[in-house]
Design a protein around this motif. Sequence first.
Motif, PDB file in Angstrom:
ATOM      1  N   SER A 179       0.778  -1.315  -0.105  1.00  0.00           N
ATOM      2  CA  SER A 179       0.055  -0.030  -0.041  1.00  0.00           C
ATOM      3  C   SER A 179       0.986   1.193  -0.020  1.00  0.00           C
ATOM      4  O   SER A 179       2.041   1.146   0.466  1.00  0.00           O
ATOM      5  CB  SER A 179      -0.877   0.012   1.240  1.00  0.00           C
ATOM      6  OG  SER A 179      -1.664   1.183   1.490  1.00  0.00           O
ATOM      7  N   LEU A 180       0.265   2.113  -0.386  1.00  0.00           N
ATOM      8  CA  LEU A 180       1.019   3.541  -0.325  1.00  0.00           C
ATOM      9  C   LEU A 180       1.297   3.928   1.076  1.00  0.00           C
ATOM     10  O   LEU A 180       2.315   4.843   1.286  1.00  0.00           O
ATOM     11  CB  LEU A 180       0.552   4.752  -1.212  1.00  0.00           C
ATOM     12  CG  LEU A 180       0.314   4.361  -2.772  1.00  0.00           C
ATOM     13  CD1 LEU A 180      -0.291   5.512  -3.515  1.00  0.00           C
ATOM     14  CD2 LEU A 180       1.744   4.376  -3.159  1.00  0.00           C
ATOM     15  N   GLY A 181       0.611   3.451   2.135  1.00  0.00           N
ATOM     16  CA  GLY A 181       0.763   3.711   3.257  1.00  0.00           C
ATOM     17  C   GLY A 181      -0.302   3.166   4.194  1.00  0.00           C
ATOM     18  O   GLY A 181      -1.486   3.099   3.775  1.00  0.00           O
ATOM     19  N   TYR A 182       0.019   2.628   5.314  1.00  0.00           N
ATOM     20  CA  TYR A 182      -0.884   2.233   6.269  1.00  0.00           C
ATOM     21  C   TYR A 182      -0.980   3.214   7.448  1.00  0.00           C
ATOM     22  O   TYR A 182       0.137   3.549   7.787  1.00  0.00           O
ATOM     23  CB  TYR A 182      -0.537   0.887   6.845  1.00  0.00           C
ATOM     24  CG  TYR A 182      -0.579  -0.155   5.560  1.00  0.00           C
ATOM     25  CD1 TYR A 182      -1.899  -0.655   5.196  1.00  0.00           C
ATOM     26  CD2 TYR A 182       0.471  -0.712   5.065  1.00  0.00           C
ATOM     27  CE1 TYR A 182      -2.080  -1.650   4.355  1.00  0.00           C
ATOM     28  CE2 TYR A 182       0.090  -1.785   4.108  1.00  0.00           C
ATOM     29  CZ  TYR A 182      -1.148  -2.184   3.763  1.00  0.00           C
ATOM     30  OH  TYR A 182      -1.125  -3.112   2.846  1.00  0.00           O
ATOM     31  N   ARG A 183      -2.038   3.340   8.006  1.00  0.00           N
ATOM     32  CA  ARG A 183      -2.153   4.304   9.280  1.00  0.00           C
ATOM     33  C   ARG A 183      -1.246   3.861  10.434  1.00  0.00           C
ATOM     34  O   ARG A 183      -1.322   2.687  10.487  1.00  0.00           O
ATOM     35  CB  ARG A 183      -3.568   4.611   9.692  1.00  0.00           C
ATOM     36  CG  ARG A 183      -4.402   5.136   8.801  1.00  0.00           C
ATOM     37  CD  ARG A 183      -5.604   5.331   9.303  1.00  0.00           C
ATOM     38  NE  ARG A 183      -6.542   6.014   8.395  1.00  0.00           N
ATOM     39  CZ  ARG A 183      -6.612   7.500   8.466  1.00  0.00           C
ATOM     40  NH1 ARG A 183      -6.012   8.192   9.185  1.00  0.00           N
ATOM     41  NH2 ARG A 183      -7.666   8.090   7.621  1.00  0.00           N
TER      42      ARG A 183
END
Length: 199
Positions: A179-183
């Motif tokens: 993913s481009l980013g996970y929280r």
Amino acid sequence: MQASFQALTDALLPSTNQPGHEPLFYAEDMGVHEYIIYSLNHYISIQQQLHHTVIPLAYPTAIMLDVAATQLVNAHQAQAFPQSLFPGGRMFSHLSRKDRIRTLSALENLKIDLFVLPSPFQNNAGLVKNVTDALNRLSLFGYYSEWPAYGSTRLNQPNHRCLEFFPWSWQQVGYPGVSLGYRDFRGFLLLMGRNEGEE
């Protein structure tokens, strides 16, 4: 050399069986042995004088496996098949899975003659134990990581690899993928009461 590491991963890793189905593929098909060879040649350093040096360890490690297997066979603690189970293999690949595990155990517990091992393992008990332990860990890392999904790019430098398909091991453990980013957890929100005019 490749046959020794194919024999290693065949002994240590499960096939990717789905219950009630034919095996999808085996550790050999996933190229995990290539991951071990790459890691031994690029990631393990040896202390020389006052500095660490990365030297290729895959070839001497394969010889170490064969020498240890030969010692067990000569001591009647293992039995070799007449032919290698892997093309071009030496003594380690002539053993059953159980005897290959027994060979690793003998190396890890230093129950072999260290003098006859190849350099840099000769009379170096610490290195023998560390590399034997690394073989177990690297096998699992290669199997459960994204390594097989790099496909034709897996032997490139890490920044030149790209995923060519969704890794089976990610499916197995339920990982959703890149993913481009996970929280990220950044702490708890702290609400401070303010009393205006009070000091």
